[in-house]
Write a protein that holds these residues in place. Sequence first.
Motif, short mmCIF file in Angstrom:
data_model
loop_
_atom_site.label_atom_id
_atom_site.label_comp_id
_atom_site.label_asym_id
_atom_site.label_seq_id
_atom_site.Cartn_x
_atom_site.Cartn_y
_atom_site.Cartn_z
N ASN A 53 36.90 62.17 145.08
CA ASN A 53 36.53 62.39 143.91
C ASN A 53 35.11 61.95 143.63
N ILE A 54 34.22 63.16 143.79
CA ILE A 54 32.87 62.84 143.76
C ILE A 54 32.34 62.33 142.32
N ALA A 55 33.08 63.13 141.10
CA ALA A 55 32.74 62.73 139.63
C ALA A 55 33.02 61.39 139.49
N SER A 56 33.81 60.89 139.94
CA SER A 56 34.20 59.43 139.70
C SER A 56 33.27 58.62 140.28
N LEU A 57 32.98 58.84 141.42
CA LEU A 57 31.97 57.93 142.54
C LEU A 57 30.63 57.92 141.48
N ARG A 58 30.34 59.28 141.20
CA ARG A 58 28.86 59.37 140.37
C ARG A 58 28.99 58.86 139.04
N VAL A 59 30.00 58.60 138.57
CA VAL A 59 29.99 57.90 137.16
C VAL A 59 29.69 56.27 137.32
N PHE A 60 30.17 55.67 138.66
CA PHE A 60 29.69 54.22 139.03
C PHE A 60 28.47 54.41 139.48
N GLU A 61 27.87 55.27 140.14
CA GLU A 61 26.49 55.36 140.68
C GLU A 61 25.50 55.32 139.55
N LYS A 62 25.73 56.07 138.54
CA LYS A 62 25.02 56.06 137.37
C LYS A 62 24.92 54.83 136.65
N ASN A 63 25.98 54.03 136.73
CA ASN A 63 25.93 52.74 136.42
C ASN A 63 25.45 51.55 137.15
N GLY A 64 24.86 51.91 138.36
CA GLY A 64 24.10 50.90 139.28
C GLY A 64 25.08 50.41 140.26
N TYR A 65 26.27 50.98 140.53
CA TYR A 65 27.14 50.98 141.60
C TYR A 65 26.67 51.33 143.01
N THR A 66 26.82 50.42 144.01
CA THR A 66 26.36 50.95 145.25
C THR A 66 27.83 51.33 146.31
N HIS A 67 27.59 52.11 147.02
CA HIS A 67 29.00 52.33 148.02
C HIS A 67 29.14 51.19 149.07
#
Length: 96
Positions: A50-64
């Motif tokens: 789910n790339i869109a969900s992962l992107r939501v968190f990336e935009k808020n400063g989360y890292t994988h």
Amino acid sequence: MTECRNFLSDYLAPSHHGKGIMSAAIKAVMEWAVPMMNVRHINVTAYAHNIASLRVFEKNGYTHLETITDFGKQVESKGGRTYSLAVMEWRKVDAE
């Protein structure tokens, strides 16, 4: 049976996808939780595909952090496929 503790799930109807709603919601929660509850560390998971969900968190400063492959299996009524989870992390950076 797996025990779940301290889990919060988010979901948005498909008719509202792509409008920045979840990014804004995550940002609003974090803007409240960090100063009001002294939150310093958050881990989240999302389906790895789910790339869109992962992107939501990336935009808020989360890292994988990691991807847990073959984490679980869907019920047969939903296809019975195995799925993987991406684990993401946010940490507050303290000014020195």
